[in-house]
Design an enzyme around this catalytic site. Structure first.
Site, PDB file in Angstrom:
ATOM      1  N   MET A   1       0.848  -1.168   0.000  1.00  0.00           N
ATOM      2  CA  MET A   1       0.000   0.000   0.000  1.00  0.00           C
ATOM      3  C   MET A   1       0.900   1.238   0.000  1.00  0.00           C
ATOM      4  O   MET A   1       1.499   1.577   1.015  1.00  0.00           O
ATOM      5  CB  MET A   1      -0.908   0.000   1.227  1.00  0.00           C
ATOM      6  CG  MET A   1      -1.636   1.291   1.403  1.00  0.00           C
ATOM      7  SD  MET A   1      -2.870   1.449   2.727  1.00  0.00           S
ATOM      8  CE  MET A   1      -2.430   0.280   3.944  1.00  0.00           C
ATOM      9  N   PRO A   2       1.018   1.939  -1.118  1.00  0.00           N
ATOM     10  CA  PRO A   2       1.807   3.173  -1.151  1.00  0.00           C
ATOM     11  C   PRO A   2       1.171   4.258  -0.289  1.00  0.00           C
ATOM     12  O   PRO A   2      -0.043   4.431  -0.279  1.00  0.00           O
ATOM     13  CB  PRO A   2       1.765   3.588  -2.619  1.00  0.00           C
ATOM     14  CG  PRO A   2       1.431   2.348  -3.375  1.00  0.00           C
ATOM     15  CD  PRO A   2       0.556   1.559  -2.451  1.00  0.00           C
ATOM     16  N   LEU A   3       2.035   4.956   0.426  1.00  0.00           N
ATOM     17  CA  LEU A   3       1.613   6.114   1.217  1.00  0.00           C
ATOM     18  C   LEU A   3       2.451   7.299   0.766  1.00  0.00           C
ATOM     19  O   LEU A   3       3.679   7.271   0.839  1.00  0.00           O
ATOM     20  CB  LEU A   3       1.826   5.868   2.707  1.00  0.00           C
ATOM     21  CG  LEU A   3       1.631   7.080   3.625  1.00  0.00           C
ATOM     22  CD1 LEU A   3       0.194   7.590   3.547  1.00  0.00           C
ATOM     23  CD2 LEU A   3       2.025   6.748   5.045  1.00  0.00           C
TER      24      LEU A   3
ATOM     25  N   ARG B   1      -2.628   5.701  -0.659  1.00  0.00           N
ATOM     26  CA  ARG B   1      -3.024   6.695   0.337  1.00  0.00           C
ATOM     27  C   ARG B   1      -2.219   7.964   0.115  1.00  0.00           C
ATOM     28  O   ARG B   1      -1.011   7.907  -0.123  1.00  0.00           O
ATOM     29  CB  ARG B   1      -2.767   6.196   1.763  1.00  0.00           C
ATOM     30  CG  ARG B   1      -3.440   4.863   2.096  1.00  0.00           C
ATOM     31  CD  ARG B   1      -4.952   5.017   2.109  1.00  0.00           C
ATOM     32  NE  ARG B   1      -5.614   3.801   2.489  1.00  0.00           N
ATOM     33  CZ  ARG B   1      -6.185   2.945   1.645  1.00  0.00           C
ATOM     34  NH1 ARG B   1      -6.137   3.159   0.346  1.00  0.00           N
ATOM     35  NH2 ARG B   1      -6.805   1.868   2.073  1.00  0.00           N
TER      36      ARG B   1
END
Length: 67
Positions: free
Chosen positions: A1-3, A40
């Site tokens: 999940m990239p933030l 995100r």
């Protein structure tokens, strides 16, 4: 999940912030192949009086037309 975390000096409209969030999401999707639903983006705004460049506040620089 990239933030993706971004800090900006306060003063942009909600529309500009939404556009930035959408553009960063699309860029992450294109660059790393992440699913949109997993990306995100967190945008933090900082008061220009608390943002310093070269020892001067961004508020002061802006008031002189330097930034």
């Amino acid at each position: 999940m990239p933030l993706i975390q971004v800090t900006l000096a306060a003063g942009r409209s909600p529309e500009q912030l939404r556009a930035l969030g959408a553009a960063l999401t699309a860029a992450a999707q294109d660059a790393v192949g992440a699913s949109r639903e997993t990306i995100r983006v967190v945008i933090s705004e900082c008061d220009p009086e608390l943002w310093f460049a070269g020892g001067e506040s961004l508020a002061d620089l802006r008031s002189r037309g330097d930034r």
